[in-house]
Design a protein around this motif. Sequence first.
Motif, PDB file in Angstrom:
ATOM      1  N   GLU A  21       0.739  -1.487   0.126  1.00  0.00           N
ATOM      2  CA  GLU A  21       0.005   0.061  -0.093  1.00  0.00           C
ATOM      3  C   GLU A  21       0.920   1.301  -0.248  1.00  0.00           C
ATOM      4  OE1 GLU A  21      -3.985   1.010   2.580  1.00  0.00           O
ATOM      5  OE2 GLU A  21      -3.546  -0.837   2.673  1.00  0.00           O
ATOM      6  N   ALA A  22       1.671   0.527   1.138  1.00  0.00           N
ATOM      7  CA  ALA A  22       2.773   2.638   0.985  1.00  0.00           C
ATOM      8  C   ALA A  22       3.060   3.080  -0.756  1.00  0.00           C
ATOM      9  CB  ALA A  22       3.889   2.583   2.426  1.00  0.00           C
ATOM     10  N   ILE A  23       4.092   2.046  -1.257  1.00  0.00           N
ATOM     11  CA  ILE A  23       5.147   1.750  -2.353  1.00  0.00           C
ATOM     12  C   ILE A  23       4.257   2.008  -3.455  1.00  0.00           C
ATOM     13  CG2 ILE A  23       5.587   0.036  -3.906  1.00  0.00           C
ATOM     14  CD1 ILE A  23       7.051  -0.016  -2.252  1.00  0.00           C
ATOM     15  N   ALA A  24       2.343   1.753  -3.513  1.00  0.00           N
ATOM     16  CA  ALA A  24       1.824   2.733  -4.489  1.00  0.00           C
ATOM     17  C   ALA A  24       1.124   4.134  -4.431  1.00  0.00           C
ATOM     18  CB  ALA A  24       0.239   1.699  -4.272  1.00  0.00           C
ATOM     19  N   GLU A  25       1.264   4.152  -2.742  1.00  0.00           N
ATOM     20  CA  GLU A  25       0.680   5.378  -2.228  1.00  0.00           C
ATOM     21  C   GLU A  25       2.043   5.816  -2.871  1.00  0.00           C
ATOM     22  OE1 GLU A  25       0.161   8.999   0.813  1.00  0.00           O
ATOM     23  OE2 GLU A  25      -0.190   6.094   1.310  1.00  0.00           O
ATOM     24  N   LEU A  26       3.023   5.974  -2.569  1.00  0.00           N
ATOM     25  CA  LEU A  26       4.340   6.490  -3.140  1.00  0.00           C
ATOM     26  C   LEU A  26       4.853   6.759  -4.302  1.00  0.00           C
ATOM     27  CD1 LEU A  26       6.406   8.530  -1.651  1.00  0.00           C
ATOM     28  CD2 LEU A  26       8.449   6.543  -1.795  1.00  0.00           C
ATOM     29  N   ASN A  27       4.196   5.711  -5.245  1.00  0.00           N
ATOM     30  CA  ASN A  27       4.305   5.763  -6.335  1.00  0.00           C
ATOM     31  C   ASN A  27       3.886   6.619  -7.379  1.00  0.00           C
ATOM     32  OD1 ASN A  27       5.714   4.500  -8.850  1.00  0.00           O
ATOM     33  ND2 ASN A  27       3.666   2.920  -9.215  1.00  0.00           N
ATOM     34  N   ALA A  28       2.664   6.705  -6.791  1.00  0.00           N
ATOM     35  CA  ALA A  28       1.860   7.897  -7.088  1.00  0.00           C
ATOM     36  C   ALA A  28       1.862   9.396  -7.325  1.00  0.00           C
ATOM     37  CB  ALA A  28       0.463   7.435  -6.859  1.00  0.00           C
ATOM     38  N   LYS A  29       2.849   9.589  -5.804  1.00  0.00           N
ATOM     39  CA  LYS A  29       3.408  11.156  -5.953  1.00  0.00           C
ATOM     40  C   LYS A  29       4.551  11.223  -6.732  1.00  0.00           C
ATOM     41  CE  LYS A  29       1.305  10.936  -1.603  1.00  0.00           C
ATOM     42  NZ  LYS A  29       0.855  10.903  -0.073  1.00  0.00           N
ATOM     43  N   ILE A  30       5.709  10.505  -6.687  1.00  0.00           N
ATOM     44  CA  ILE A  30       6.922  10.623  -7.017  1.00  0.00           C
ATOM     45  C   ILE A  30       7.209   9.898  -8.483  1.00  0.00           C
ATOM     46  CG2 ILE A  30       8.011  11.560  -4.784  1.00  0.00           C
ATOM     47  CD1 ILE A  30       9.440   9.139  -5.033  1.00  0.00           C
ATOM     48  N   ASP A  31       7.995  10.373  -8.760  1.00  0.00           N
ATOM     49  CA  ASP A  31       8.542  10.148 -10.324  1.00  0.00           C
ATOM     50  C   ASP A  31       9.655   9.122  -9.841  1.00  0.00           C
ATOM     51  OD1 ASP A  31      10.012   9.163 -12.790  1.00  0.00           O
ATOM     52  OD2 ASP A  31      10.758  11.110 -13.301  1.00  0.00           O
ATOM     53  N   ALA A  32       9.359   7.786  -9.924  1.00  0.00           N
ATOM     54  CA  ALA A  32      10.821   6.780  -8.994  1.00  0.00           C
ATOM     55  C   ALA A  32      10.282   5.394  -9.323  1.00  0.00           C
ATOM     56  CB  ALA A  32      10.886   7.078  -7.213  1.00  0.00           C
ATOM     57  N   HIS A  33      10.742   4.546  -9.409  1.00  0.00           N
ATOM     58  CA  HIS A  33      10.584   3.354  -9.825  1.00  0.00           C
ATOM     59  C   HIS A  33      10.341   2.614  -8.547  1.00  0.00           C
ATOM     60  CE1 HIS A  33      10.113  -0.346 -11.310  1.00  0.00           C
ATOM     61  NE2 HIS A  33      11.905  -1.729 -10.988  1.00  0.00           N
ATOM     62  N   CYS A  34       9.341   2.186  -8.051  1.00  0.00           N
ATOM     63  CA  CYS A  34       8.728   1.694  -7.032  1.00  0.00           C
ATOM     64  C   CYS A  34       8.155  -0.139  -6.875  1.00  0.00           C
ATOM     65  CB  CYS A  34       7.319   2.054  -6.022  1.00  0.00           C
ATOM     66  SG  CYS A  34       7.905   4.275  -5.424  1.00  0.00           S
ATOM     67  N   VAL A  35       9.377  -0.674  -5.977  1.00  0.00           N
ATOM     68  CA  VAL A  35       8.757  -1.776  -5.872  1.00  0.00           C
ATOM     69  C   VAL A  35       8.686  -1.961  -4.408  1.00  0.00           C
ATOM     70  CG1 VAL A  35      10.735  -4.153  -6.017  1.00  0.00           C
ATOM     71  CG2 VAL A  35      10.980  -2.627  -7.302  1.00  0.00           C
ATOM     72  N   CYS A  36       7.782  -3.538  -4.879  1.00  0.00           N
ATOM     73  CA  CYS A  36       7.236  -3.955  -3.150  1.00  0.00           C
ATOM     74  C   CYS A  36       7.798  -5.336  -3.105  1.00  0.00           C
ATOM     75  CB  CYS A  36       6.209  -4.221  -3.459  1.00  0.00           C
ATOM     76  SG  CYS A  36       5.096  -4.579  -1.803  1.00  0.00           S
ATOM     77  N   SER A  37       9.101  -5.470  -2.414  1.00  0.00           N
ATOM     78  CA  SER A  37       9.946  -6.665  -1.634  1.00  0.00           C
ATOM     79  C   SER A  37      10.904  -5.930  -0.593  1.00  0.00           C
ATOM     80  CB  SER A  37      11.336  -6.378  -2.952  1.00  0.00           C
ATOM     81  OG  SER A  37      12.021  -7.067  -3.032  1.00  0.00           O
ATOM     82  N   ASN A  38      11.320  -6.727  -0.361  1.00  0.00           N
ATOM     83  CA  ASN A  38      11.865  -7.110   0.891  1.00  0.00           C
ATOM     84  C   ASN A  38      13.731  -6.447   1.272  1.00  0.00           C
ATOM     85  OD1 ASN A  38      13.557  -7.217   3.943  1.00  0.00           O
ATOM     86  ND2 ASN A  38      13.067  -9.240   4.304  1.00  0.00           N
ATOM     87  N   ALA A  39      14.827  -5.528   0.990  1.00  0.00           N
ATOM     88  CA  ALA A  39      15.692  -5.303   0.933  1.00  0.00           C
ATOM     89  C   ALA A  39      16.805  -5.909   1.859  1.00  0.00           C
ATOM     90  CB  ALA A  39      16.187  -4.748   0.438  1.00  0.00           C
ATOM     91  N   ALA A  40      16.062  -6.779   2.975  1.00  0.00           N
ATOM     92  CA  ALA A  40      17.516  -7.186   3.355  1.00  0.00           C
ATOM     93  C   ALA A  40      17.647  -8.941   3.293  1.00  0.00           C
ATOM     94  CB  ALA A  40      16.510  -7.476   4.867  1.00  0.00           C
TER      95      ALA A  40
END
Length: 451
Positions: free
Chosen positions: A34-53
């Motif tokens: 949800e947070a990824i989708a919300e930010l993706n709608a606000k800024i020009d960035a490649h937003c990915v739902c994943s675990n970087a750890a």
Amino acid sequence: MRIVVYGLTHAGITIATFFSEAGQDVIVIDENEEAIAELNAKIDAHCVCSNAASISELQKLNLSNIDLFVASSNKDENNLLAAHFAKSIFQARFSVCYLMQTVFAPRHRQKTLQQSQLAIDKIISPEKAIAQHIVNNIAHDAFINVYPIPDLSLYFCVYEFEPENPFIGDALKEWLDHQDLKITPLILKTSHAYDVAHPKDQIRAGHVLFFCCDNQGIEAFNRQNMTDAESISNYVVLGGGRFGAELARRLEKQESVKNLKVIEKDLEKAKTLSQTLEQAIVLNGDALDPSLLEEAGVDKNTLVLCLMDHDENNILSALLVRKMQANTMVLIHTPSYFDVLSSLGLTSLVRTREIIVSEMLSFIPFKAVKILRVFGAYNWLLCRIHIHADSSFLSQNYEKIERKGHIKIAGVIRDEIWMPAVTLEDKMLREKDKVIFIAHKSMIRELDRIF
């Protein structure tokens, strides 16, 4: 630059938004869809739902040629692993790890982490940065904010023209000529806008001036413009959480702080604080209870430091103690509150995100430019460059740099001496000069090319 931000905390969102608006290639990673989708709608960035750890999850992403990896999730263990993997496996040029919790915050533990096998360039603890910022501000009462510039013996100063200032209505030049200190005015905040300052600007109540000065200069300015610092005899910290506890420990070491109290609502936290603090008196109760504030001795000679976890509690407590004629310093996480609080007379604000983001940016390895601080609603940068033997600006008039765009020179450090731009009769830049300047965020893509 290619920047990867892991974790949509306040700091993570701010860093991602900052670089996206500056035109950089930004990748954002978080486990919350949800947070990824919300930010993706606000800024020009490649937003990915994943675990970087997770190494396997990172391998699914194209993370080649990373200039900066920022680990800023709510889980410190994940941040440590993600920053390590980015540097050691994916060859990130620079990795920053943001530690949220106190378990890793003590200095000896951070040192152990940095000396371990973890390939992390910088570990940032928000408690330390914010506590030190507050201590600096307490020592310099004339300013609403003071930011030391590491390794340069300089300060970035923020001064507000209050209604009783005798120069209200005059040109800024009149006030500058009256000061014992030679000041190069950089930015003047007027009516919620941040504009490059000019000597002819008319001063109005509430206007805020940004400028730089050295150690001697800041003391001279503080003496000439200080208000009622000498009358403060009682210090009360509201909130004994991670920010309040760290600040109380530091205030105990200050010779000028003789009478220190901490108010904490949680009984167990209050007990722990009372056992760990050596001189402070710890009171258990609600910081919004007027009778408890009276018991803490809150009056006109008190500085109340509102450091609870939620902005709303800090704001309410600040307004309450203002009615008791006390001085306040208020911790605020949400930038949209700043102007509203200023209109309420709460001007001494600890801008959490701005402090942490500046900490992060100051360690980013740009090719020629070092960012020292972000300010002005994240639209302005305080920067430094070195003039080397092969610099295109060697033996050039520094005004040539200002003509490149939204840039203004604050001054030059020459032979370890700070020289404000207004004092430089010879405007030619020399080899080994360290030039301090401000630049608009829109210039960030051009700075390395220019210098």
